[in-house]
Scaffold this active site. Structure first.
Site, PDB file in Angstrom:
ATOM      1  CE  LYS A  76     -30.747  -0.138   6.170  1.00  0.00           C
ATOM      2  NZ  LYS A  76     -31.501  -0.537   4.972  1.00  0.00           N
ATOM      3  CG  HIS A 126      19.243 -15.334   9.317  1.00  0.00           C
ATOM      4  ND1 HIS A 126      18.654 -14.227  10.122  1.00  0.00           N
ATOM      5  CD2 HIS A 126      20.549 -15.608   9.973  1.00  0.00           C
ATOM      6  CE1 HIS A 126      19.395 -14.016  10.927  1.00  0.00           C
ATOM      7  NE2 HIS A 126      20.700 -14.536  10.889  1.00  0.00           N
TER       8      HIS A 126
END
Length: 535
Positions: A152, A290
Site C-alpha cells: 500500500k 479427440h
C-alpha cells in the site's frame, strides 16, 4: 469505511528512495545471505525475526531482532511477533507528508524503505499430506499484514516477496535506491502473492468442508495464473492460453521434456488420457484421440515389461485411430515402450517418469511432446465446468482403487457368475467405460479394450460402433454400458456379435425386457445400480 483523505498539495515528490533500513522475514531462505551481504555492505540496518535473524547472524552479519523494535518478545509459539505499531507505523508512514514524518519522530519509530517477506509454506504443507492443526499453523497472519502494508505504501517502501526479485533490488541498492516504477511493480506482485495465498487457504477450507460431506461452498472463487499463451485454441481463429490453478497438481503442472509447444487440444487430450490410465491400478496405458479413448489396456499377466505390454495391447484396439493420438501411461515409460512407438505417429506422451534410454530414443522424434507429471500429481476431487453466466461444480466421478470391492454389490440378473479372470475383465470394462464420452459402450478381452463406441446420440449406434471396430474380436468379449439400456435392441446388437457378459447400471422401465433378451441368449448380465455419464 473510507480511508483518510489528504490535500494533494501536501504531498512531496519522491521517486528514488535510498534504502537505510530493511525488515527481512522469510520462510524461503533461497539466496537470503546474498541479499544480506548486499544490505550489510551498503550500511543498511537489518531488522529480522526468528530463524531468519538467526540465519543472517550466523553468517556474520549484524541484525536487529524485531523484539528490540517492538519492546515485546515473540510470543504464542511465534504467532505474535510483528503485529505491533513499532513495525507497522514504520511500514505505513507516508514520508511524502511532513505530518507523518513528525508523528514518527514523536513516537520514536524509524521507517523502513525495504521489506523482504515471503509467507509460511502453506501450499507445500497441504501438498505434503499434512492435515488439521499442522496445516492451520502454516496460515501466515503477520506476513500478509506486512506485505499488504508495504505494498500500500509503495510510494515509500519497496516490498519483495520472492527471491527472484533479489538481483534487481541489489542492483538498486548499489545504484542509490529504488525507483517509483520499480516499487509500483513490486507492489503489484505483492498483492498478487497475498491474493494467491489467501485463495489457497480458502480452497483448503472449502475442500475440508467437502471432505466432511457437508454442503457445497456458498461462494466459489478460482484463482489461476497464466502459464503460457498458446498458438491458438481448438481452431486457428480462437485465442487461447493455459493457466495454472494455485495449489494445482495436474496436467497444467507437468514438465515438458521435449517436442513442439503444447496446443489447446493437446492439453485437453492429455488430461483425458490421464483420466483413463490412472483409473487403473495395474500398469496401464490409454490412447486418446479427440478426447475419446481409442484403446485402453493393462499389462498382460507375467509380461516382462508391463508398461510396454499395456501399450501394445491398447494400440491393438484401434491402430487406425491411434495415429496422431495422445498417450498416457501410469508407470515409468521404458525403452521397450519407446521402441513400440518408433513407427507410430504420436502427438503427446505423458507419464510419471521416463527411462533415460527412452528419452534418448524419443529425441529422434523431434515433434513428439513428452510430458513428465509432477511428483504430487493426483486426480482432482471436484469437477468444474463453465457454462454461460456461471459454472457447474460436482464431485469427481471416481472409482475406488480396488474396484473389485464393488463386485459383491452388483446384482447378477441373469446367467452364471463368471470365473475370476472373466470377472476381472468385466471390472476392467466397467472402469474404462467411465473414460468414454456418452453414450459409451466398451468391449474388452483379458483387460484390454477391443472395441469402443462413444459419443453417439443413441445407445444402439454406440453398440454397433463398438462391434464394428472390434470385428471378430467381439465374439467372447464382455461389454460395459455407461448407462442403462432403454430397450433390448442395444443388447441384441451385442448378443448377435457373440458378447458373453454385459454390465450396465440398470434402472430402465424396460429392464425386464432387456433381462429376458440376455437370458434367452444365455448371456450373463450384471446391474451395478450406478451410471457413469461423461459429457
Amino acid at each position: 469505511m473510507a480511508g483518510p483523505s489528504h490535500d494533494p498539495s501536501l504531498y512531496r515528490e519522491r521517486d528514488v528512495v535510498p534504502i537505510r533500513r530493511a525488515l527481512v522475514s522469510v520462510s524461503d531462505k533461497t539466496n537470503l545471505l546474498e541479499l544480506a551481504e548486499a544490505l550489510a555492505g551498503a550500511g543498511v540496518e537489518i531488522v529480522s525475526t526468528g530463524s531468519t535473524a538467526a540465519t543472517i547472524r550466523d553468517a556474520g552479519f549484524a541484525v536487529t531482532d524485531v523484539a528490540a523494535v517492538t519492546g515485546f518478545p515473540e510470543s504464542l509459539d511465534g504467532r505474535v511477533k510483528t503485529l505491533h505499531p513499532g513495525v507497522h507505523a514504520g511500514l505505513l508512514a507516508d514520508r511524502r507528508l511532513e505530518d507523518h514524518e513528525r508523528q514518527l519522530e514523536q513516537l520514536g519509530i524509524k521507517p523502513f524503505e525495504l521489506v523482504v517477506v515471503n509467507l509460511y509454506p502453506f501450499v507445500e504443507t497441504v501438498a505434503s499430506g499434512a492435515a488439521g492443526d499442522d496445516v492451520v499453523e502454516q496460515i501466515d497472519i503477520g506476513g500478509p499484514a506486512m506485505v499488504r502494508a508495504s505494498a500500500k505504501n509503495f510510494a515509500n517502501v519497496a516490498i519483495v516477496v520472492s527471491p527472484e526479485s533479489y538481483p534487481a533490488v541489489i542492483a538498486s541498492i548499489d545504484a542509490g535506491g529504488t525507483s517509483l516504477s520499480q516499487r509500483r511493480d513490486l507492489a503489484a506482485r505483492a498483492f498478487a502473492h497475498t491474493a494467491a495465498y489467501d485463495r489457497a487457504v480458502a480452497e483448503w477450507f472449502s475442500e475440508e468442508t467437502l471432505a466432511s460431506e457437508e454442503t457445497l461452498p456458498q461462494h466459489l472463487t478460482i484463482k489461476a495464473e497464466r502459464l503460457e499463451t498458446l498458438r491458438y485454441g481448438e481452431n486457428s481463429h480462437q485465442r487461447a492460453a493455459i493457466y495454472t490453478r494455485i495449489g494445482g497438481h495436474g496436467i497444467a503442472q507437468a514438465t515438458q521434456l521435449q517436442g513442439k509447444e503444447m496446443s489447446y487440444n493437446n492439453y485437453v487430450d492429455a488430461d483425458a488420457a490421464l483420466r483413463a490410465a490412472y483409473d487403473l491400478v495395474k500398469p496401464a496405458v490409454a490412447i486418446i484421440k479427440h478426447a475419446n479413448p481409442c484403446g485402453i489396456a493393462v499389462a498382460a499377466p507375467q509380461a516382462l515389461d508391463p508398461i510396454a505390454s499395456a501399450h501394445l495391447r491398447a494400440h491393438e484396439c484401434d491402430p487406425v485411430s491411434a495415429f496422431g493420438g495422445v498417450i498416457a501411461a501410469n508407470r515409468t515409460v521404458t525403452l521397450k515402450m519407446a521402441e513400440n512407438l518408433r513407427d507410430i505417429f504420436t502427438e503427446v506422451i505423458v507419464a510419471p517418469d521416463f527411462e533415460p534410454e527412452a528419452l534418448q530414443l524419443f529425441r529422434l522424434k523431434k515433434n513428439l511432446r513428452v510430458l513428465k507429471l509432477p511428483a504430487d500429481w493426483q486426480q482432482e476431487r471436484m469437477d468444474v465446468r463453465l457454462v454461460s453466466g456461471g459454472l457447474l461444480l460436482q464431485d469427481a466421478d471416481r472409482f475406488p482403487a480396488e474396484i473389485e470391492s464393488l463386485v459383491d454389490s452388483w446384482q447378477l440378473v441373469t446367467g452364471e457368475r463368471p470365473a475370476d479372470d472373466q470377472l476381472a475383465n468385466l471390472s476392467f470394462a466397467w472402469k474404462t467405460c467411465r473414460a468414454v464420452k456418452s453414450n459409451a459402450i466398451v468391449l474388452a478381452k483379458a483387460s484390454a479394450t477391443v472395441g469402443i463406441g462413444m459419443g453417439q446420440v443413441n445407445r444402439v449406434d454406440s453398440c454397433r460402433l463398438a462391434v464394428e471396430r472390434a470385428g471378430e474380436r467381439a465374439a467372447g468379449s464382455v461389454a460395459a454400458s455407461d448407462a442403462f439400456f432403454p430397450f433390448a435392441d442395444g443388447p441384441q446388437v451385442l448378443i448377435d456379435a457373440g458378447i458373453t457378459t454385459i454390465i450396465q447400471p440398470g434402472g430402465s422401465v424396460r429392464d425386464q425386457e432387456v433381462i429376458d433378451a440376455a437370458q434367452a441368449a444365455g448371456v450373463t448380465m450384471y446391474f451395478t445400480g450406478e451410471r457413469h455419464f461423461f459429457h
